[in-house]
Design a protein around this motif. Structure first.
Motif, PDB file in Angstrom:
ATOM      1  N   UNK A 137       0.830  -1.206   0.000  1.00  0.00           N
ATOM      2  CA  UNK A 137       0.000   0.000   0.000  1.00  0.00           C
ATOM      3  C   UNK A 137       0.866   1.259   0.000  1.00  0.00           C
ATOM      4  N   UNK A 138       1.936   1.226   0.849  1.00  0.00           N
ATOM      5  CA  UNK A 138       2.840   2.377   0.905  1.00  0.00           C
ATOM      6  C   UNK A 138       3.511   2.607  -0.450  1.00  0.00           C
ATOM      7  N   UNK A 139       3.948   1.504  -1.076  1.00  0.00           N
ATOM      8  CA  UNK A 139       4.581   1.625  -2.395  1.00  0.00           C
ATOM      9  C   UNK A 139       3.593   2.173  -3.424  1.00  0.00           C
ATOM     10  N   UNK A 140       2.362   1.664  -3.360  1.00  0.00           N
ATOM     11  CA  UNK A 140       1.329   2.155  -4.281  1.00  0.00           C
ATOM     12  C   UNK A 140       1.038   3.632  -4.044  1.00  0.00           C
ATOM     13  N   UNK A 141       1.005   4.017  -2.732  1.00  0.00           N
ATOM     14  CA  UNK A 141       0.748   5.418  -2.389  1.00  0.00           C
ATOM     15  C   UNK A 141       1.880   6.313  -2.890  1.00  0.00           C
ATOM     16  N   UNK A 142       3.136   5.812  -2.712  1.00  0.00           N
ATOM     17  CA  UNK A 142       4.286   6.577  -3.211  1.00  0.00           C
ATOM     18  C   UNK A 142       4.231   6.708  -4.731  1.00  0.00           C
ATOM     19  N   UNK A 143       3.877   5.583  -5.377  1.00  0.00           N
ATOM     20  CA  UNK A 143       3.769   5.603  -6.843  1.00  0.00           C
ATOM     21  C   UNK A 143       2.661   6.564  -7.281  1.00  0.00           C
ATOM     22  N   UNK A 144       1.556   6.550  -6.523  1.00  0.00           N
ATOM     23  CA  UNK A 144       0.430   7.435  -6.831  1.00  0.00           C
ATOM     24  C   UNK A 144       0.834   8.903  -6.675  1.00  0.00           C
ATOM     25  N   UNK A 145       1.526   9.192  -5.553  1.00  0.00           N
ATOM     26  CA  UNK A 145       1.982  10.564  -5.312  1.00  0.00           C
ATOM     27  C   UNK A 145       2.974  11.007  -6.382  1.00  0.00           C
TER      28      UNK A 145
END
Length: 199
Positions: A123-131
């Motif tokens: 989730x954190x990686x996805x959030x970072x990718x999203x940001x």
């Protein structure tokens, strides 16, 4: 006459072809029917064998039960000792099973914890990718906005240049008209002066 004969021959060939096709279809249907009957017979045979095996199993179980009862009646004291021994083994197996279950539960909890950590990491990686994607989009929008602003400024500059050029042309045209008027006026005055002198 020849054409009629040819038509008749073609019709006969078509009829023969149709009959051959029908024969093939009948043979295919017969083959399928025989296969289905074979399957059905095989299933019936399998069911029969299973029923017989079940009967044999029940018979053997009944015989075993009868022998066990006979043995119990003959050796009550030995069985009592055996039960005590089995009870001890049962307790040992239960203890071992309890330990296995605890270890299994512990492993399950650890795996669940690991899974949760991996999901959170994902989730954190996805959030970072999203940001990062949003940042890129904002930067792209800003770049596009600046390009559009630059283009509008250039268009405005060109428009002002065109208007200035138009104003200069109009002024030159106006100046030229004024000069033409002045020349005409001077010519008229000269003409009038000459006429006056002639009189």
């Amino acid at each position: 006459m020849k054409a009629t004969h040819l038509q008749q021959q073609t019709k006969e060939e078509e009829e023969r072809s149709k009959q051959i096709q029908q024969q093939k279809e009948r043979e295919e249907e017969e083959r399928i029917r025989q296969e289905e009957e074979g399957k059905m017979r095989a299933e019936q045979l399998q069911q029969q064998m299973e029923k017989e095996e079940e009967k044999e199993r029940i018979r053997q179980e009944e015989e075993e039960e009868m022998r066990a009862k006979q043995l119990q009646r003959q050796k009550e004291q030995e069985e009592e000792e055996e039960r005590a021994k089995q009870l001890q083994h049962q307790k040992k197996r239960e203890e071992e099973e309890r330990i296995r279950q605890e270890e299994k539960e512990k492993k399950k909890i650890e795996e669940e914890k690991k899974k949760i950590e991996e999901e959170e990491k994902q989730k954190e990686e996805e959030e970072r990718a999203k940001q990062l994607q949003q940042q890129k989009e904002r930067e792209e929008e800003e770049r596009t906005r600046q390009e559009e602003q630059k283009m509008r400024a250039e268009q405005l500059q060109q428009q002002m240049k065109k208007e200035e050029e138009k104003r200069i042309r109009q002024e030159e045209k106006k100046k030229k008209i004024e000069e033409e008027k002045m020349k005409a006026k001077q010519s008229q005055q000269q003409k009038e002066k000459e006429e006056e002198e002639e009189r």
